[in-house]
Design a protein around this motif. Sequence first.
Motif, short mmCIF file in Angstrom:
data_model
loop_
_atom_site.label_atom_id
_atom_site.label_comp_id
_atom_site.label_asym_id
_atom_site.label_seq_id
_atom_site.Cartn_x
_atom_site.Cartn_y
_atom_site.Cartn_z
N GLY A 194 -49.24 -16.50 27.05
CA GLY A 194 -49.70 -15.18 26.64
C GLY A 194 -50.45 -14.51 27.79
O GLY A 194 -50.60 -13.29 27.83
N ALA A 195 -50.89 -15.32 28.77
CA ALA A 195 -51.55 -14.78 29.96
C ALA A 195 -50.61 -13.86 30.74
O ALA A 195 -51.06 -12.91 31.40
N PHE A 196 -49.30 -14.15 30.69
CA PHE A 196 -48.34 -13.27 31.36
C PHE A 196 -48.36 -11.88 30.73
O PHE A 196 -48.28 -10.87 31.42
N VAL A 197 -48.45 -11.84 29.40
CA VAL A 197 -48.51 -10.56 28.70
C VAL A 197 -49.77 -9.81 29.10
O VAL A 197 -49.72 -8.62 29.45
N LEU A 198 -50.90 -10.50 29.08
CA LEU A 198 -52.16 -9.85 29.43
C LEU A 198 -52.15 -9.40 30.89
O LEU A 198 -52.62 -8.31 31.23
N ALA A 199 -51.60 -10.23 31.78
CA ALA A 199 -51.56 -9.88 33.21
C ALA A 199 -50.68 -8.66 33.45
O ALA A 199 -50.96 -7.86 34.36
N LYS A 200 -49.62 -8.49 32.66
CA LYS A 200 -48.72 -7.35 32.85
C LYS A 200 -49.39 -6.02 32.51
O LYS A 200 -48.90 -4.96 32.91
N THR A 201 -50.50 -6.06 31.81
CA THR A 201 -51.24 -4.82 31.53
C THR A 201 -51.99 -4.35 32.77
O THR A 201 -52.44 -3.20 32.82
N GLY A 202 -52.18 -5.24 33.74
CA GLY A 202 -52.98 -4.91 34.92
C GLY A 202 -54.46 -5.18 34.74
O GLY A 202 -55.23 -5.08 35.70
N LEU A 203 -54.86 -5.54 33.53
CA LEU A 203 -56.30 -5.74 33.26
C LEU A 203 -56.88 -6.96 33.98
O LEU A 203 -58.09 -7.03 34.20
N LEU A 204 -56.02 -7.92 34.34
CA LEU A 204 -56.51 -9.12 35.02
C LEU A 204 -56.53 -8.99 36.54
O LEU A 204 -57.01 -9.90 37.23
N ASN A 205 -56.04 -7.89 37.07
CA ASN A 205 -56.01 -7.72 38.53
C ASN A 205 -57.41 -7.86 39.12
O ASN A 205 -58.37 -7.24 38.64
N GLY A 206 -57.52 -8.69 40.15
CA GLY A 206 -58.81 -8.90 40.80
C GLY A 206 -59.71 -9.86 40.07
O GLY A 206 -60.85 -10.10 40.48
N LYS A 207 -59.22 -10.44 38.96
CA LYS A 207 -60.01 -11.37 38.16
C LYS A 207 -59.36 -12.75 38.18
O LYS A 207 -58.23 -12.92 38.62
#
Length: 332
Positions: A169-182
């Motif tokens: 599910g991390a792939f889904v969250l990462a595709k939002t861009g919200l994890l960039n830089g984190k």
Amino acid sequence: MNEQTNAMIGTELLETAAKLGLVAMIALSVVGDLSASSAPAETTSSSDGSNTAPKANSIKPPAQGSIPVAFLVSEGAVIIDFCGPWEVFQDVNIPGRKDPPFRLYTVAESTAPIHASGGMQIVPDYALADAPAPKVIVIPAQSEPSEAMLEWIRKATTNTDVTMSVCTGAFVLAKTGLLNGKSATTYHGAFERFAMQFPDVQLKRGARFVENGNLATAGGLSSGIDLALRVVERYYGREVALKTAYNMEYQGEGWMNPDSNQAYATSLVSTPEHPLCTVCGMDVDPKTAPKSVFKGATYYFCSEDDKKTFEAAPDKFVSAIAPRSALSGSSN
């Protein structure tokens, strides 16, 4: 009465007093536990497991009403990824509280039935368009997300206390861009794919879960139970989380140590005798597994899809798995 009779009476009185005292101590202990459970303060633990000072990143629960938790699902949603956290949140009990601590519901693109892993059919409670605003979002491993789903996550997360992914599910969250830089983690069998697909996200191998403000990512499968217990702890304190785990007969303690997945910090080594899938790291049968030859070395895969994933960027995969040592073997 003779001395023997007096002695017997005295002994009986002492035994009765001791029993009453023990009952009183148990009663006081239970009352104390219940009082501690109802307090929302969060605590940390010392090396001996005892509670110490309140922890910094606690979340203040509402004085009344329930915390809305949205489980975002689509085709192929992995059962344990969302049912594990669902069980945790539903089992939380705060003595004296009128409303349940958490209100749970499923959200999908539409309310049409979907099929989760293993074929379980689910009728979502809400569509993206009419879902209540959540304070917690749970994103399990599932099929490729639509842009509408990604946009819903982005907008809803501006007001969530926690938006958490489980497994891939991390792939889904990462595709939002919200994890960039984190920093983030995911299922150990997807480390290489995640690192290549999201170079702007710092992958943490060996983490049970990773927290960044109102974003959190859990490792694979059962890790979601630990992250959910951690969320309970942040809202209602360690005692409530401990009681929840106890009532579930869940003895895992990973939720108290985010770095407790060290068994997965180092990837398994593939050898000619025991080859592993180059993409996911699982065991394969070299006699029947799909394979690909790249620069004289043979790479095996769990499925044709994994083979296609590798062949789309073999140089990147070879670089990513180099620390595992040679995966080749024969080139037959």
